[in-house]
Design a protein around this motif. Structure first.
Motif, PDB file in Angstrom:
ATOM      1  N   GLN A  65       0.800  -1.228   0.000  1.00 43.49           N
ATOM      2  CA  GLN A  65       0.000   0.000   0.000  1.00 43.49           C
ATOM      3  C   GLN A  65       0.833   1.278   0.000  1.00 43.49           C
ATOM      4  OE1 GLN A  65      -3.315   0.033   2.700  1.00 43.49           O
ATOM      5  NE2 GLN A  65      -3.507   2.254   2.682  1.00 43.49           N
ATOM      6  N   PRO A  66       1.908   1.394   0.802  1.00 43.34           N
ATOM      7  CA  PRO A  66       2.673   2.647   0.760  1.00 43.34           C
ATOM      8  C   PRO A  66       3.248   2.949  -0.622  1.00 43.34           C
ATOM      9  CG  PRO A  66       3.204   1.415   2.745  1.00 43.34           C
ATOM     10  CD  PRO A  66       2.387   0.503   1.884  1.00 43.34           C
ATOM     11  N   VAL A  67       3.659   1.919  -1.346  1.00 45.85           N
ATOM     12  CA  VAL A  67       4.196   2.119  -2.693  1.00 45.85           C
ATOM     13  C   VAL A  67       3.071   2.566  -3.634  1.00 45.85           C
ATOM     14  CG1 VAL A  67       5.352   1.038  -4.657  1.00 45.85           C
ATOM     15  CG2 VAL A  67       6.005   0.427  -2.319  1.00 45.85           C
ATOM     16  N   ALA A  68       1.920   1.935  -3.510  1.00 48.63           N
ATOM     17  CA  ALA A  68       0.776   2.314  -4.345  1.00 48.63           C
ATOM     18  C   ALA A  68       0.356   3.755  -4.075  1.00 48.63           C
ATOM     19  CB  ALA A  68      -0.392   1.358  -4.097  1.00 48.63           C
ATOM     20  N   VAL A  69       0.409   4.177  -2.811  1.00 41.94           N
ATOM     21  CA  VAL A  69       0.072   5.558  -2.466  1.00 41.94           C
ATOM     22  C   VAL A  69       1.055   6.523  -3.116  1.00 41.94           C
ATOM     23  CG1 VAL A  69       0.055   7.224  -0.565  1.00 41.94           C
ATOM     24  CG2 VAL A  69      -1.141   5.049  -0.328  1.00 41.94           C
ATOM     25  N   LEU A  70       2.338   6.229  -3.034  1.00 38.93           N
ATOM     26  CA  LEU A  70       3.340   7.109  -3.646  1.00 38.93           C
ATOM     27  C   LEU A  70       3.143   7.214  -5.152  1.00 38.93           C
ATOM     28  CD1 LEU A  70       6.603   6.144  -1.706  1.00 38.93           C
ATOM     29  CD2 LEU A  70       5.288   8.265  -1.530  1.00 38.93           C
ATOM     30  N   LEU A  71       2.831   6.105  -5.811  1.00 41.74           N
ATOM     31  CA  LEU A  71       2.614   6.136  -7.250  1.00 41.74           C
ATOM     32  C   LEU A  71       1.354   6.935  -7.599  1.00 41.74           C
ATOM     33  CD1 LEU A  71       3.554   2.457  -8.187  1.00 41.74           C
ATOM     34  CD2 LEU A  71       4.861   4.528  -8.675  1.00 41.74           C
ATOM     35  N   SER A  72       0.318   6.811  -6.779  1.00 40.90           N
ATOM     36  CA  SER A  72      -0.903   7.590  -7.038  1.00 40.90           C
ATOM     37  C   SER A  72      -0.649   9.075  -6.844  1.00 40.90           C
ATOM     38  CB  SER A  72      -2.036   7.122  -6.118  1.00 40.90           C
ATOM     39  OG  SER A  72      -1.817   7.517  -4.778  1.00 40.90           O
ATOM     40  N   MET A  73       0.146   9.429  -5.832  1.00 42.16           N
ATOM     41  CA  MET A  73       0.495  10.836  -5.624  1.00 42.16           C
ATOM     42  C   MET A  73       1.329  11.366  -6.777  1.00 42.16           C
ATOM     43  SD  MET A  73       1.298  10.907  -1.523  1.00 42.16           S
ATOM     44  CE  MET A  73       1.992  12.578  -1.652  1.00 42.16           C
ATOM     45  N   ALA A  74       2.249  10.538  -7.271  1.00 42.47           N
ATOM     46  CA  ALA A  74       3.066  10.957  -8.413  1.00 42.47           C
ATOM     47  C   ALA A  74       2.181  11.215  -9.632  1.00 42.47           C
ATOM     48  CB  ALA A  74       4.110   9.892  -8.732  1.00 42.47           C
ATOM     49  N   ALA A  75       1.150  10.390  -9.812  1.00 44.45           N
ATOM     50  CA  ALA A  75       0.247  10.564 -10.949  1.00 44.45           C
ATOM     51  C   ALA A  75      -0.531  11.873 -10.851  1.00 44.45           C
ATOM     52  CB  ALA A  75      -0.715   9.380 -11.030  1.00 44.45           C
ATOM     53  N   GLY A 117       9.063  27.410   2.315  1.00 48.73           N
ATOM     54  CA  GLY A 117       8.366  26.714   1.245  1.00 48.73           C
ATOM     55  C   GLY A 117       8.767  25.260   1.142  1.00 48.73           C
ATOM     56  N   VAL A 118      10.064  24.982   1.251  1.00 51.54           N
ATOM     57  CA  VAL A 118      10.542  23.598   1.199  1.00 51.54           C
ATOM     58  C   VAL A 118       9.969  22.789   2.353  1.00 51.54           C
ATOM     59  CG1 VAL A 118      12.580  22.125   1.410  1.00 51.54           C
ATOM     60  CG2 VAL A 118      12.652  24.154  -0.049  1.00 51.54           C
ATOM     61  N   THR A 119       9.987  23.375   3.542  1.00 54.24           N
ATOM     62  CA  THR A 119       9.456  22.683   4.715  1.00 54.24           C
ATOM     63  C   THR A 119       7.974  22.386   4.562  1.00 54.24           C
ATOM     64  OG1 THR A 119      11.081  23.794   6.141  1.00 54.24           O
ATOM     65  CG2 THR A 119       9.154  22.816   7.214  1.00 54.24           C
ATOM     66  N   ALA A 120       7.211  23.366   4.061  1.00 52.29           N
ATOM     67  CA  ALA A 120       5.775  23.162   3.862  1.00 52.29           C
ATOM     68  C   ALA A 120       5.510  22.043   2.857  1.00 52.29           C
ATOM     69  CB  ALA A 120       5.125  24.454   3.399  1.00 52.29           C
ATOM     70  N   LEU A 121       6.287  22.008   1.774  1.00 52.33           N
ATOM     71  CA  LEU A 121       6.100  20.958   0.775  1.00 52.33           C
ATOM     72  C   LEU A 121       6.413  19.580   1.343  1.00 52.33           C
ATOM     73  CD1 LEU A 121       7.552  22.515  -2.507  1.00 52.33           C
ATOM     74  CD2 LEU A 121       5.194  21.861  -2.058  1.00 52.33           C
ATOM     75  N   ILE A 122       7.504  19.477   2.090  1.00 49.86           N
ATOM     76  CA  ILE A 122       7.882  18.192   2.678  1.00 49.86           C
ATOM     77  C   ILE A 122       6.800  17.706   3.630  1.00 49.86           C
ATOM     78  CG2 ILE A 122       9.509  17.052   4.243  1.00 49.86           C
ATOM     79  CD1 ILE A 122      11.710  18.794   3.029  1.00 49.86           C
ATOM     80  N   LEU A 123       6.330  18.597   4.496  1.00 52.78           N
ATOM     81  CA  LEU A 123       5.304  18.213   5.459  1.00 52.78           C
ATOM     82  C   LEU A 123       4.006  17.808   4.761  1.00 52.78           C
ATOM     83  CD1 LEU A 123       5.810  20.884   8.276  1.00 52.78           C
ATOM     84  CD2 LEU A 123       6.351  18.442   8.385  1.00 52.78           C
ATOM     85  N   ALA A 124       3.611  18.561   3.732  1.00 55.43           N
ATOM     86  CA  ALA A 124       2.362  18.260   3.035  1.00 55.43           C
ATOM     87  C   ALA A 124       2.435  16.924   2.306  1.00 55.43           C
ATOM     88  CB  ALA A 124       2.029  19.379   2.052  1.00 55.43           C
ATOM     89  N   LEU A 125       3.507  16.708   1.546  1.00 56.20           N
ATOM     90  CA  LEU A 125       3.629  15.468   0.779  1.00 56.20           C
ATOM     91  C   LEU A 125       3.827  14.265   1.694  1.00 56.20           C
ATOM     92  CD1 LEU A 125       5.862  16.744  -2.171  1.00 56.20           C
ATOM     93  CD2 LEU A 125       3.418  16.241  -2.220  1.00 56.20           C
ATOM     94  N   ALA A 126       4.695  14.412   2.687  1.00 57.78           N
ATOM     95  CA  ALA A 126       4.912  13.304   3.621  1.00 57.78           C
ATOM     96  C   ALA A 126       3.654  13.024   4.432  1.00 57.78           C
ATOM     97  CB  ALA A 126       6.082  13.627   4.556  1.00 57.78           C
ATOM     98  N   SER A 251      -6.334  21.917   3.087  1.00 52.69           N
ATOM     99  CA  SER A 251      -7.632  21.293   3.348  1.00 52.69           C
ATOM    100  C   SER A 251      -7.644  19.834   2.900  1.00 52.69           C
ATOM    101  CB  SER A 251      -8.755  22.073   2.664  1.00 52.69           C
ATOM    102  OG  SER A 251      -8.551  22.180   1.266  1.00 52.69           O
ATOM    103  N   GLU A 252      -6.901  19.492   1.845  1.00 47.65           N
ATOM    104  CA  GLU A 252      -6.809  18.092   1.439  1.00 47.65           C
ATOM    105  C   GLU A 252      -6.116  17.270   2.515  1.00 47.65           C
ATOM    106  OE1 GLU A 252      -4.854  15.203  -2.007  1.00 47.65           O
ATOM    107  OE2 GLU A 252      -4.506  17.369  -2.094  1.00 47.65           O
ATOM    108  N   LEU A 253      -5.010  17.793   3.025  1.00 45.03           N
ATOM    109  CA  LEU A 253      -4.289  17.105   4.090  1.00 45.03           C
ATOM    110  C   LEU A 253      -5.173  16.965   5.335  1.00 45.03           C
ATOM    111  CD1 LEU A 253      -1.640  15.919   5.195  1.00 45.03           C
ATOM    112  CD2 LEU A 253      -0.948  18.242   5.785  1.00 45.03           C
TER     113      LEU A 253
END
Length: 266
Positions: A65-75, A117-126, A251-253
């Motif tokens: 599942q974690p791999v599938a989630v990463l691939l869906s996020m990449a898409a 900005g970098v910190t916000a992106l890391i936190l949001a994506l992770a 809001s998505e997070l």
């Protein structure tokens, strides 16, 4: 029939503006289409979320599942060209490093990405990767569709609550052409139409998963939106295009966080 074709053109205009997905050649370019695009913001979310859901479902047949989630996020990132993530990073830099309204706007216009900005992106994506990986796998496709639609409704609602702030710090609807679709107030009718598409995403969740988790999910998504609206009113007196992207991401997070709130992984 003419009205249907016109509304379909408005939808495709929204797809063209908010994503990098191809649209039919017959859809033209006009100020009218761009002005109408925001009411289809959540509908675009249904499309983007649907892409993520399809990739997750296919990937989950092969990988954990974690791999599938990463691939869906990449898409979904590829589908949107990281459009909203860019807004999140710009707003984080502006509000984190600016002390005046003018300085905040100046930083947000800068194409360089700072530490905030970098910190916000890391936190949001992770954060999204972690939360989606902890949800029951059967819920993830519905969570993606609903999360993308609801978060875009929250972002669009910003246009009904605040004035657009131009790059020179003034409020009004005569921004640059790049920002034209976000420069005008969204009417109550347009907001209601956007709400119908968000409701469609929630309806899909109710078909595929228990409805009760939607209560904390919606509450946290609205809370995140309200908090950011308060910051924008206090610091800018309005919003920019980057602010719309930040609200969508936050809001998505928050929506995913709420889905997991009552049923944490054990």
């Amino acid at each position: 029939m003419r009205l249907l074709v016109r509304e379909l053109a408005c939808f495709f205009a929204a797809v063209r503006f908010f994503t990098r997905l191809p649209v039919p050649a017959w859809v033209g370019h006009s100020a009218e289409l761009l002005d109408a695009a925001p009411r289809y913001f959540p509908a675009v979310g249904l499309v983007v979320g649907g892409i993520g859901a399809a990739v997750f479902w296919l990937a989950a047949l092969v990988w954990p599942q974690p791999v599938a989630v990463l691939l869906s996020m990449a898409a979904t990132l590829y589908a949107t060209g990281a459009f909203h993530e860019d807004g999140l990073s710009d707003m984080a830099d502006g509000f984190g490093g600016g002390w005046t309204r003018e300085r905040i706007l100046e930083i947000m216009k800068d194409s360089r990405v700072g530490s905030y900005g970098v910190t916000a992106l890391i936190l949001a994506l992770a954060g999204k990767a972690t939360l989606l990986s902890l949800l029951p796998a059967a819920w993830v496709p519905a969570a993606l569709v609903a999360g993308h639609a609801v978060s875009r409704f929250c972002s669009g609602a910003l246009m009904a609550l605040l004035d657009y702030v131009r790059g020179d710090g003034a409020a009004g609807g005569n921004g640059a052409s790049k920002a034209r679709p976000v420069a005008a107030r969204m009417s109550p009718a347009a907001l209601a139409l956007a709400g119908l598409f968000a409701a469609a995403g929630l309806g899909l969740w109710c078909l595929l998963a228990p409805p009760l988790p939607l209560l904390p999910a919606l509450a946290l998504a609205l809370l995140a939106t309200a908090w950011l609206v308060r910051l924008m009113r206090r610091n800018l007196g309005g919003y920019t295009g980057d602010c719309l992207g930040a609200v969508q991401q936050a809001s998505e997070l928050a929506f995913y966080l709420g889905l997991l709130a009552r049923w944490p992984a054990v």
